[in-house]
Design an enzyme around this catalytic site. Structure first.
Site, short mmCIF file in Angstrom:
data_model
loop_
_atom_site.label_atom_id
_atom_site.label_comp_id
_atom_site.label_asym_id
_atom_site.label_seq_id
_atom_site.Cartn_x
_atom_site.Cartn_y
_atom_site.Cartn_z
N ASP A 147 0.96 -1.05 0.19
CA ASP A 147 -0.02 -0.03 -0.02
C ASP A 147 1.02 1.33 0.06
O ASP A 147 2.16 1.20 -0.01
CB ASP A 147 -0.98 0.01 1.14
N ASP A 207 -9.90 3.45 -3.95
CA ASP A 207 -10.59 2.25 -3.23
C ASP A 207 -12.18 2.46 -3.94
O ASP A 207 -12.70 3.32 -4.01
CB ASP A 207 -10.84 2.18 -1.76
C1 GAL Z 1 -6.36 1.26 1.29
C2 GAL Z 1 -6.20 0.46 0.22
C3 GAL Z 1 -7.18 -0.68 0.39
C4 GAL Z 1 -6.99 -1.46 1.90
C5 GAL Z 1 -6.86 -0.42 3.15
C6 GAL Z 1 -6.21 -1.00 4.47
O1 GAL Z 1 -5.12 2.09 1.31
O2 GAL Z 1 -6.34 0.97 -1.10
O3 GAL Z 1 -7.29 -1.59 -0.54
O4 GAL Z 1 -5.74 -2.24 1.75
O5 GAL Z 1 -5.85 0.73 2.64
O6 GAL Z 1 -6.16 -0.07 5.42
#
Ligand code: GAL
Length: 428
Positions: A147, A207
């Site tokens: 991430d 997301d």
């Molecule tokens: C976001 C990511 C999501 C998930 C989340 C977890 O940045 O895009 O898919 O992994 O963090 O905290």
């Protein structure tokens, strides 16, 4: 001269990223969309067991990926390793991983190229080597989703981001275990231009949100090249618009644009909308990663994610679909896509993002563009949601419901499109 060429060729071979994986978009399940931080041993294990029981492994769903929130908030003060949360994993992550492997699946985990993960757990920036070793040696992972949160300002140009993601790429390669490397950089710093040189797939947007087309200011960008913050809460059609022009950046020799995990089964869209979501992700060669509670899945949703012919298009050794046209209709657009498959056959997808039923004509000139030889032939069009086959020349007249998709495989190989039965995929 020959020696010089050999040297240059050999040198470029050693520079290329190749962990032997990612020749096809990855398929599996990820915990985030449904469970967010509410994960533990029981949730992950029950998912794997149910996926096995449902036969989802045989359809290709092989990676079980545990997302954020598995660790304690502090690293071990002496070893500086991440520490698993024993309250969530009473038998330890290693035992969970082994059980998943025994079931025949591969095991994936998550971290961030930042100081913390997005939920505030330790991130791997500056700890790449130690964390790659923990992931591989202690937890025996086969997949890492990586991430972008809390990156300490190490972003803003492609090169700065590249270096941050390259560090983990190298650390994983150095462990000697093939680990599918999936970037989650939300489409910032044109990740589609450099992702293939360090990784197997790369997220191209903020997301996903379980909605067909709901507008949300937290997903401010409407196109892939928006320089503003990518945000989250992006509807299915918002992600589609960002993904379509980027299809040319993905393929079997580079890796895959990741449109985010699927929302099928999470309740925010109708059955027709979920069919469209699944079909579009498949033809654009996104990873097909389930994001629902598979232990509580309706028959309709199971049938959507197990459409063998549509999965076969996603897993075919060919490039993503390209959009031939997009025409305004009430409340949205009609979109026509073409996939050219490895064996030379074609798939054609018609998507109605509008709010009314539409009648339209698909001209062969549009489907085959400059290919006059094919445009003059006749084809058996097999629609992959109904399994109906029709012989067509020159043009296909059809009608398409609101928020719906139709997808035809032209002269579909018999082993893929079973033309003798009306239902082509197994029932739940
Ligand atoms: C976001 C990511 C999501 C998930 C989340 C977890 O940045 O895009 O898919 O992994 O963090 O905290």
């Amino acid at each position: 001269m020959r020696i010089l060429l050999l040297f240059i060729f050999g040198f470029s071979l050693t520079l290329a990223f190749d962990n032997g994986l990612g020749k096809k978009p990855q398929m599996g399940w990820n915990s985030w969309n449904k469970f967010a931080c509410n994960i533990n041993e029981t949730v992950i294990l029950q998912t794997a067991e149910k996926m096995k029981e449902l036969g989802l492994l045989e359809y290709g769903y092989e990676y079980i990926v545990m997302d954020d929130c598995y660790a304690l908030k502090e690293r071990d003060p002496i070893s500086h390793k991440m520490v698993e949360d024993a309250a969530k994993f009473p038998n330890g992550i290693r035992s969970l991983s082994r059980r998943i492997h025994e079931l025949g699946f591969k095991f994936g985990m998550y971290s961030s190229a930042g100081k913390y993960t997005c939920a505030g757990y330790p991130g791997s920036l500056h700890y790449e080597k130690i964390d790659a070793e923990t992931f591989v040696n202690d937890w025996e992972i086969d997949y890492l989703k990586y991430d972008n949160c809390f990156n300490e300002g190490n972003s803003g140009t492609p090169q700065i981001s590249y270096q941050r993601y390259e560090a983990m790429s190298k650390a994983l390669l150095q462990t000697g275990r093939p680990v599918f490397y999936s970037l989650c950089q939300w489409g910032e710093d044109q990740v589609w231009d450099w992702g293939s040189t360090v990784a197997n797939s790369w997220r191209i947007t903020g997301d996903i949100y379980d909605s067909f087309d709901r507008y949300d200011d937290r997903c401010p960008c409407q196109t892939y090249d928006c320089r503003a913050v990518q945000g989250g809460m992006c509807s299915m059609t918002n992600i589609l618009e960002k993904a379509v022009p980027l299809g040319q950046k993905a393929g079997p020799f580079s890796g895959w644009n990741d449109l985010d995990s699927l929302e099928v089964g999470n309740g925010g869209m109708s059955t027709d909308e979920y069919k469209a979501h699944f079909t579009l992700w498949a033809i654009l060669k996104s990873p097909l990663v389930l994001g629902n509670d598979v232990t509580d899945m309706s028959k309709e949703d199971f049938n959507i994610v197990t459409n063998k012919a549509i999965i076969a298009i996603n897993q075919d050794d060919s490039n993503p679909a390209y959009r031939v046209w997009k025409k305004p209709v009430s409340g949205g657009h009609l979109h026509l896509f073409t996939n050219i498959l490895k064996d030379g056959t074609f798939a054609v997808t018609l998507f109605n993002s509008g709010n009314k039923v539409n009648n339209t004509v698909l001209n062969f000139e549009d489907i085959f563009l400059t290919d006059r030889v094919n445009a003059a032939k006749s084809f058996e069009f097999t629609e992959l949601w109904t399994n109906e086959t029709t012989l067509v020349s020159k043009e296909l007249s059809t009608s398409i419901d609101a928020h719906s998709v139709k997808i035809w495989w032209l002269n579909c190989p018999k082993d893929i499109c079973n033309k003798t039965t009306s239902v082509m995929h197994d029932e739940l």
